[in-house]
Every structure is written in C-alpha cells, then in structure tokens.
Design an enzyme around this catalytic site. Sequence first.
Site, PDB file in Angstrom:
ATOM      1  N   HIS A  54      -8.127  55.284  26.265  1.00  0.00           N
ATOM      2  CA  HIS A  54      -8.691  54.191  25.645  1.00  0.00           C
ATOM      3  C   HIS A  54      -9.393  53.170  26.346  1.00  0.00           C
ATOM      4  CE1 HIS A  54      -6.785  54.458  21.277  1.00  0.00           C
ATOM      5  NE2 HIS A  54      -6.688  55.427  21.827  1.00  0.00           N
ATOM      6  N   GLY A 105     -13.364  61.273  18.802  1.00  0.00           N
ATOM      7  CA  GLY A 105     -13.077  59.906  19.362  1.00  0.00           C
ATOM      8  C   GLY A 105     -12.903  58.849  18.237  1.00  0.00           C
ATOM      9  N   GLU A 106     -13.018  57.786  18.547  1.00  0.00           N
ATOM     10  CA  GLU A 106     -12.813  56.495  17.739  1.00  0.00           C
ATOM     11  C   GLU A 106     -13.757  55.356  17.867  1.00  0.00           C
ATOM     12  OE1 GLU A 106      -9.928  56.735  19.726  1.00  0.00           O
ATOM     13  OE2 GLU A 106      -8.797  58.536  18.389  1.00  0.00           O
ATOM     14  N   ASN A 134     -12.906  52.629  20.543  1.00  0.00           N
ATOM     15  CA  ASN A 134     -13.287  52.744  21.938  1.00  0.00           C
ATOM     16  C   ASN A 134     -14.675  53.088  22.350  1.00  0.00           C
ATOM     17  OD1 ASN A 134     -10.271  52.811  22.917  1.00  0.00           O
ATOM     18  ND2 ASN A 134     -10.397  54.752  21.564  1.00  0.00           N
ATOM     19  N   SER A 191      -8.355  68.463  12.481  1.00  0.00           N
ATOM     20  CA  SER A 191      -7.690  67.687  11.401  1.00  0.00           C
ATOM     21  C   SER A 191      -7.878  68.418  10.004  1.00  0.00           C
ATOM     22  CB  SER A 191      -8.352  66.376  11.295  1.00  0.00           C
ATOM     23  OG  SER A 191      -9.677  66.317  10.959  1.00  0.00           O
ATOM     24  N   GLY A 192      -8.616  69.713  10.044  1.00  0.00           N
ATOM     25  CA  GLY A 192      -8.699  70.352   8.870  1.00  0.00           C
ATOM     26  C   GLY A 192      -9.513  71.653   9.086  1.00  0.00           C
TER      27      GLY A 192
END
Length: 335
Positions: free
Chosen positions: A38, A106-107, A110, A173-174
């Site tokens: 992060h 990612g997010e 960050n 995630s899916g």
Amino acid sequence: MTSFGYTLMTEQRGPRELVADAVAAERAGFDFEVMSDHYFPWLDEMGHAPYAWSVLGAVATATERVGLMTYVTCPIMRYHPAVVAQKAATVALLSDGRFTLGLGSGENLNEHVVGRGWPTADVRQEMLDEAVTIIRELLGGGYVTFEGKHYRVDSAKLWDRPEDGVPLALAVSGAQSVNRYGPVADAMVAVEPEPDLVEGWDQASGADLPKIGQQPISWGPDTDAAVERAHSLFRWFAGGWKVNAELPGTAGFAAATQFVRKEDVASAIACGPDVAAHVEAVRPFVEAGFTHVALVEVGGEMQPDFLGFARTELLPALREEYGESKDPAIAVRAR
C-alpha cells in the site's frame, strides 16, 4: 489439509516492526507470510504505509523457512509491470525461492498518487492482462519487447532471476476474473470464501492449484477492547471490494463507514480471547476449498502478544481442527 499464514499488514505497522514480526511469526510456526502493498492505510487511525518491497527484502534475509507473498501488488499504475518483474525476481533470489508474486487490479486509494486518474474496472482488467503477460515473459528469461494498448516494453531483460521462475497468484472476485486468470496463474487469491470461486478456478486452470484466502481476527484478553479495536481500525472492511477499490483516500473510507456499528464489525470478525471462535472464523474458507488461509491480527501493537498466543494456542488448535499441511509451498506449475 490447510496451510495457515500470517499477514504482515503494512497499514498498521512500521518497517522495523514488520521485519521483527516476520521473524516472530516464523518462529511461532506459521507456514507462510503475506504482505500488503500500500501507499496509504485504509484509515488514518491505522497510521502506517512503508514501502512493501524494501521490507520484503529485509524479511527475505531475516527468515529462513516461511513462504513469502505480496497480497497483493497492483502492477498497472503506481508500478510499471517491467519493474514489478524485476522486484519479484530479486526477492525470490533473496528468499531462495520462497516468494510468490500476488497480483491484482488494485485500489484507487494507492494508485491515485501518480496522478493519472482511476480507470474503469474493465480498463483495469485490460491493464492487468497486459501486465501479467509482460511479467511472465520477463520472468521466463531473455529479452522482451512488447507493445500493447496500455504498455510498451523496449528490449527489457532480467539479469538476476530464479531459473525455476516465480509463482504468480492472481486475485479474483467472480466468474469473469476466474476464467480470465485461471489458465495463466499458479494460484488463486480471494478474500471471500466462495465455493463457486474455487470450483470455477479448478475448472478454468485445469489443475489443482493453491487457493489463498485471508481472514481478519481481533484477538486480545479483553473482548470489549478487541471489538473497539476492530471497529476503530477495520470498519473499512464492511464496504466490500467493489466499493473499496474506488474510494480515493482515507477520508473517503472514514465517511463511507461512519455508520458501521461495533456490533456489525464483531459479527464479521472474531473478537476476544476465545480460541474456539478464532478457529471457527476460518471454517468458511476451509469448507469452500481454500488450501491456504492467512490470518490478520487487528492492531499493530497487538502483534507480539498475538504471535505468542498463535504459537502456544491458536496454531495447534487450527491444525487439530483442520489438519496440518505437509507442503505449504506455492510452486510454479509446468507449462
């Protein structure tokens, strides 16, 4: 059989303390260790965000046995994929082949720091596709030139890399991400204990590959204090990853979680001294078919005492309940 890991959470611990925790976790008997990557903590109260790769280099030389892994690195903006490949190869050599490169899209939290804006989810997946291709080719050896929609690489080569390669674990995630990365990765990363993810991954990968999950707990001798700590530091967890990927800073997470109650957090995170409650907390991952589960102890100052508890009580109880893995390593599969 399940492998149990320890999370070196950079958002709640300084660099020297993380290295000390890594050594203590190995001595406590954890099978592997994962580290977040992060630039920001989730909330201001967490208070830390050292550079994960410098810490990983120190951890690689300070430990001897445990597997190491990023959980996870985003190779699409803050880092160019060619640089990620070089970092992964170096840490793998320093750790004598104990390192797995965990990758994800990612997010905003960050990645916004480089000032390029935050792409849509579909574009981020395109970028991750190209990044994985570049990283895999560089880790395979030789010169790499690449021109894609999002990245260019001009005659790059890794001069120091492990001959056996570096395992790549991809966050999913899916169904879409499972089908996209199952065929090209060495392991799956997911934070939700969904049996459908495991079944889909095994079908998409065509092999019995590691599936790595993560479970936060808030151990401590006082249950009320453990709940308070979890609410203060981990209420961001309630947002879910579709929300968490989009918020740009700690103020956004504070605002988005201002109405999360202590009882909401306590219903999702086992809190207090009860060993059985913490053992039970990982059951959904085990029953869903995850082969590896990394624990996160909430609260930076709690780590030394938690690791003592893990050595004498928690790890023996987990292995008695779920079995002990004889081969916790994550290997590069034959291609």
